[in-house]
Design a protein around this motif. Structure first.
Motif, PDB file in Angstrom:
ATOM      1  N   VAL A 109       0.842  -1.191   0.000  1.00  0.00           N
ATOM      2  CA  VAL A 109       0.000   0.000   0.000  1.00  0.00           C
ATOM      3  C   VAL A 109       0.880   1.245   0.000  1.00  0.00           C
ATOM      4  O   VAL A 109       1.779   1.352   0.842  1.00  0.00           O
ATOM      5  CB  VAL A 109      -0.908   0.036   1.247  1.00  0.00           C
ATOM      6  CG1 VAL A 109      -1.857   1.228   1.185  1.00  0.00           C
ATOM      7  CG2 VAL A 109      -1.697  -1.263   1.393  1.00  0.00           C
ATOM      8  N   PRO A 110       0.645   2.191  -0.903  1.00  0.00           N
ATOM      9  CA  PRO A 110       1.362   3.464  -0.814  1.00  0.00           C
ATOM     10  C   PRO A 110       1.084   4.145   0.526  1.00  0.00           C
ATOM     11  O   PRO A 110      -0.036   4.097   1.038  1.00  0.00           O
ATOM     12  CB  PRO A 110       0.794   4.273  -1.980  1.00  0.00           C
ATOM     13  CG  PRO A 110       0.262   3.256  -2.937  1.00  0.00           C
ATOM     14  CD  PRO A 110      -0.247   2.137  -2.076  1.00  0.00           C
ATOM     15  N   GLU A 111       2.099   4.777   1.081  1.00  0.00           N
ATOM     16  CA  GLU A 111       1.925   5.450   2.369  1.00  0.00           C
ATOM     17  C   GLU A 111       0.791   6.468   2.329  1.00  0.00           C
ATOM     18  O   GLU A 111       0.084   6.666   3.321  1.00  0.00           O
ATOM     19  CB  GLU A 111       3.235   6.143   2.768  1.00  0.00           C
ATOM     20  CG  GLU A 111       3.193   6.790   4.136  1.00  0.00           C
ATOM     21  CD  GLU A 111       4.517   7.420   4.514  1.00  0.00           C
ATOM     22  OE1 GLU A 111       4.724   7.717   5.701  1.00  0.00           O
ATOM     23  OE2 GLU A 111       5.369   7.627   3.605  1.00  0.00           O
ATOM     24  N   SER A 112       0.574   7.081   1.168  1.00  0.00           N
ATOM     25  CA  SER A 112      -0.473   8.096   1.032  1.00  0.00           C
ATOM     26  C   SER A 112      -1.885   7.519   1.078  1.00  0.00           C
ATOM     27  O   SER A 112      -2.866   8.265   1.199  1.00  0.00           O
ATOM     28  CB  SER A 112      -0.298   8.832  -0.300  1.00  0.00           C
ATOM     29  OG  SER A 112      -0.379   7.921  -1.396  1.00  0.00           O
ATOM     30  N   HIS A 113      -2.005   6.183   0.988  1.00  0.00           N
ATOM     31  CA  HIS A 113      -3.318   5.543   0.896  1.00  0.00           C
ATOM     32  C   HIS A 113      -3.797   4.944   2.214  1.00  0.00           C
ATOM     33  O   HIS A 113      -4.823   4.268   2.234  1.00  0.00           O
ATOM     34  CB  HIS A 113      -3.286   4.428  -0.152  1.00  0.00           C
ATOM     35  CG  HIS A 113      -3.277   4.905  -1.571  1.00  0.00           C
ATOM     36  ND1 HIS A 113      -2.461   5.915  -2.022  1.00  0.00           N
ATOM     37  CD2 HIS A 113      -4.001   4.516  -2.645  1.00  0.00           C
ATOM     38  CE1 HIS A 113      -2.671   6.105  -3.317  1.00  0.00           C
ATOM     39  NE2 HIS A 113      -3.593   5.278  -3.710  1.00  0.00           N
ATOM     40  N   LEU A 114      -3.083   5.155   3.296  1.00  0.00           N
ATOM     41  CA  LEU A 114      -3.504   4.534   4.544  1.00  0.00           C
ATOM     42  C   LEU A 114      -3.330   5.466   5.726  1.00  0.00           C
ATOM     43  O   LEU A 114      -2.689   6.520   5.634  1.00  0.00           O
ATOM     44  CB  LEU A 114      -2.774   3.216   4.775  1.00  0.00           C
ATOM     45  CG  LEU A 114      -1.323   3.160   5.256  1.00  0.00           C
ATOM     46  CD1 LEU A 114      -0.970   1.740   5.690  1.00  0.00           C
ATOM     47  CD2 LEU A 114      -0.359   3.596   4.169  1.00  0.00           C
ATOM     48  N   ALA A 115      -3.943   5.062   6.843  1.00  0.00           N
ATOM     49  CA  ALA A 115      -3.881   5.838   8.078  1.00  0.00           C
ATOM     50  C   ALA A 115      -3.797   4.878   9.252  1.00  0.00           C
ATOM     51  O   ALA A 115      -4.111   3.687   9.136  1.00  0.00           O
ATOM     52  CB  ALA A 115      -5.116   6.734   8.212  1.00  0.00           C
ATOM     53  N   GLN A 116      -3.369   5.408  10.389  1.00  0.00           N
ATOM     54  CA  GLN A 116      -3.291   4.600  11.602  1.00  0.00           C
ATOM     55  C   GLN A 116      -4.700   4.199  12.048  1.00  0.00           C
ATOM     56  O   GLN A 116      -5.626   5.007  12.038  1.00  0.00           O
ATOM     57  CB  GLN A 116      -2.617   5.401  12.724  1.00  0.00           C
ATOM     58  CG  GLN A 116      -1.218   5.893  12.415  1.00  0.00           C
ATOM     59  CD  GLN A 116      -0.153   4.826  12.621  1.00  0.00           C
ATOM     60  OE1 GLN A 116      -0.437   3.727  13.082  1.00  0.00           O
ATOM     61  NE2 GLN A 116       1.099   5.156  12.291  1.00  0.00           N
ATOM     62  N   LEU A 117      -4.844   2.947  12.439  1.00  0.00           N
ATOM     63  CA  LEU A 117      -6.122   2.456  12.967  1.00  0.00           C
ATOM     64  C   LEU A 117      -6.093   2.595  14.481  1.00  0.00           C
ATOM     65  O   LEU A 117      -5.211   2.044  15.144  1.00  0.00           O
ATOM     66  CB  LEU A 117      -6.324   0.999  12.565  1.00  0.00           C
ATOM     67  CG  LEU A 117      -7.699   0.388  12.831  1.00  0.00           C
ATOM     68  CD1 LEU A 117      -8.766   1.096  12.002  1.00  0.00           C
ATOM     69  CD2 LEU A 117      -7.695  -1.108  12.505  1.00  0.00           C
ATOM     70  N   PRO A 118      -7.029   3.340  15.058  1.00  0.00           N
ATOM     71  CA  PRO A 118      -6.976   3.612  16.502  1.00  0.00           C
ATOM     72  C   PRO A 118      -7.110   2.345  17.345  1.00  0.00           C
ATOM     73  O   PRO A 118      -7.742   1.367  16.941  1.00  0.00           O
ATOM     74  CB  PRO A 118      -8.183   4.541  16.726  1.00  0.00           C
ATOM     75  CG  PRO A 118      -8.511   5.101  15.387  1.00  0.00           C
ATOM     76  CD  PRO A 118      -8.147   4.028  14.402  1.00  0.00           C
ATOM     77  N   GLU A 119      -6.534   2.391  18.537  1.00  0.00           N
ATOM     78  CA  GLU A 119      -6.725   1.305  19.496  1.00  0.00           C
ATOM     79  C   GLU A 119      -8.216   1.205  19.821  1.00  0.00           C
ATOM     80  O   GLU A 119      -8.910   2.205  19.961  1.00  0.00           O
ATOM     81  CB  GLU A 119      -5.924   1.570  20.777  1.00  0.00           C
ATOM     82  CG  GLU A 119      -4.425   1.502  20.585  1.00  0.00           C
ATOM     83  CD  GLU A 119      -3.965   0.125  20.131  1.00  0.00           C
ATOM     84  OE1 GLU A 119      -4.558  -0.879  20.583  1.00  0.00           O
ATOM     85  OE2 GLU A 119      -3.018   0.050  19.333  1.00  0.00           O
ATOM     86  N   GLY A 120      -8.679  -0.008  19.936  1.00  0.00           N
ATOM     87  CA  GLY A 120     -10.095  -0.208  20.240  1.00  0.00           C
ATOM     88  C   GLY A 120     -10.982  -0.301  19.023  1.00  0.00           C
ATOM     89  O   GLY A 120     -12.168  -0.622  19.144  1.00  0.00           O
ATOM     90  N   VAL A 121     -10.434  -0.001  17.835  1.00  0.00           N
ATOM     91  CA  VAL A 121     -11.186  -0.131  16.584  1.00  0.00           C
ATOM     92  C   VAL A 121     -10.691  -1.378  15.876  1.00  0.00           C
ATOM     93  O   VAL A 121      -9.493  -1.520  15.612  1.00  0.00           O
ATOM     94  CB  VAL A 121     -11.017   1.107  15.681  1.00  0.00           C
ATOM     95  CG1 VAL A 121     -11.759   0.913  14.360  1.00  0.00           C
ATOM     96  CG2 VAL A 121     -11.518   2.351  16.396  1.00  0.00           C
ATOM     97  N   SER A 122     -11.597  -2.294  15.566  1.00  0.00           N
ATOM     98  CA  SER A 122     -11.200  -3.572  14.982  1.00  0.00           C
ATOM     99  C   SER A 122     -10.765  -3.411  13.533  1.00  0.00           C
ATOM    100  O   SER A 122     -11.133  -2.454  12.851  1.00  0.00           O
ATOM    101  CB  SER A 122     -12.362  -4.562  15.053  1.00  0.00           C
ATOM    102  OG  SER A 122     -13.405  -4.180  14.158  1.00  0.00           O
TER     103      SER A 122
END
Length: 318
Positions: A103-116
């Motif tokens: 995945v290009p870095e520009s296409h993703l984000a951190q998934l928060p703790e507690g979110v599946s």
């Protein structure tokens, strides 16, 4: 690794699970171990050849969530072990119905703790689409009225929540089976889309300032009829190539604007995903997972996403 691929265009029978080499991330990419991938109608269009991917064989799937297992040398915001979710894949980049994906870095984000991971995959494509329609294209403001056609759909059930989180009043349409659940998700008024007096009901609830239309060829004239002065219409889908206004003078008098939106045209996927992540972390946005499938069952999921009735999203867990 195992991946679902099609080697030729056609029906669901062209999908098969292949054993292929695990991809290596480029300088600006991460390698994501896929814990969940969503199934969207657009995946079936690529499989059928209505849209042509970059090459064959092709892995379908536009969004996913999982754990970063490797990074390219130029990646700055992610490191091994991070949880992340992504979209904008499956078009010119190989898709997500696989055990690993680059995945290009520009296409993703951190998934928060507690979110599946399932929630991350379920929200990615439809969340970016809802954001691009309501916020980027139509500038929905607090206390305005939004009409969301098809509130039980993938985009629809996220758009209802996004509009409510933005402080808007929300009208939506759906089968009666889903009315109570959509009210729980934030809809102020929910109407059966098949009722004969739908236009009157929508106007009585409040003439919409923003309309999200997933079937422009069916509802464009309806939208023009019920819209408020200066309303903005966002179009994300249709089944025919053409959609026409039945009463152009009325549209002109209302100063209506129509915005054609494609999620794949989003300038920065990661930036929008980060906003969605914040809303999920704050419990202002909760994607609904309707059904889960194994990789072997992706053909069934492709059939279900087009033909079955459900609220929310279909998710594949490799």
């Amino acid at each position: 690794m195992r991946a679902v691929r099609f080697h030729e265009y056609g029906g669901t029978d062209v999908l098969r699970v292949d054993d292929i080499e695990r991809p290596t991330p480029g300088p600006e990419e991460v390698l994501l171990e896929v814990e969940a991938a969503a199934v969207n109608p657009v995946d079936t269009y690529f499989r059928a050849g209505d849209y042509e991917p970059e090459e064959l064989p092709w892995v379908p799937g536009s969004d996913c969530a999982g754990t970063v297992t490797a990074t390219g040398e130029s990646v700055a915001a992610f490191e091994e072990g991070n949880r992340a979710f992504a979209t904008g894949l499956g078009n010119w980049l190989q898709g997500t119905c696989a055990e690993y994906v680059t995945v290009p870095e520009s296409h993703l984000a951190q998934l928060p703790e507690g979110v599946s991971a399932e929630a991350g995959a379920a929200v990615a494509l439809v969340g970016v689409t809802a954001w691009q329609t309501l916020v980027a294209a139509c500038s929905l403001e607090p206390a305005e009225r939004a009409l969301i056609h098809g509130g039980s759909g993938g985009v629809g059930h996220i758009a209802v929540q996004l509009a409510a989180a933005n402080g808007a009043q929300v009208t939506t349409t759906a089968s009666p089976d889903y009315h109570d659940r959509l009210a729980d998700l934030g809809a102020d008024d929910v109407f059966d889309y098949s009722r004969d007096d739908l236009a009157d009901a929508v106007v009585e609830a409040g003439t919409p300032d923003v309309i999200l239309d997933h079937r422009l060829d069916d509802y464009l004239a309806f939208d023009a009829e019920v819209a408020a002065q200066g309303a903005r219409i966002a179009a994300i889908g249709n089944t025919d190539l053409a959609a026409t206004f039945e009463n152009v003078p009325r549209c002109r008098a209302k100063a209506l604007s129509v915005h054609h939106v494609s999620m794949f045209n989003t300038p920065e996927f990661g930036a929008v995903l980060s906003r969605l992540a914040t809303l999920m972390a704050d419990d202002d946005l909760t994607p609904v997972v309707a059904r889960r499938y194994d990789l072997e069952d992706v053909p069934t999921a492709h059939d279900d996403v087009l033909n079955d009735s459900f609220l929310g999203k279909l998710v594949v867990t490799p």
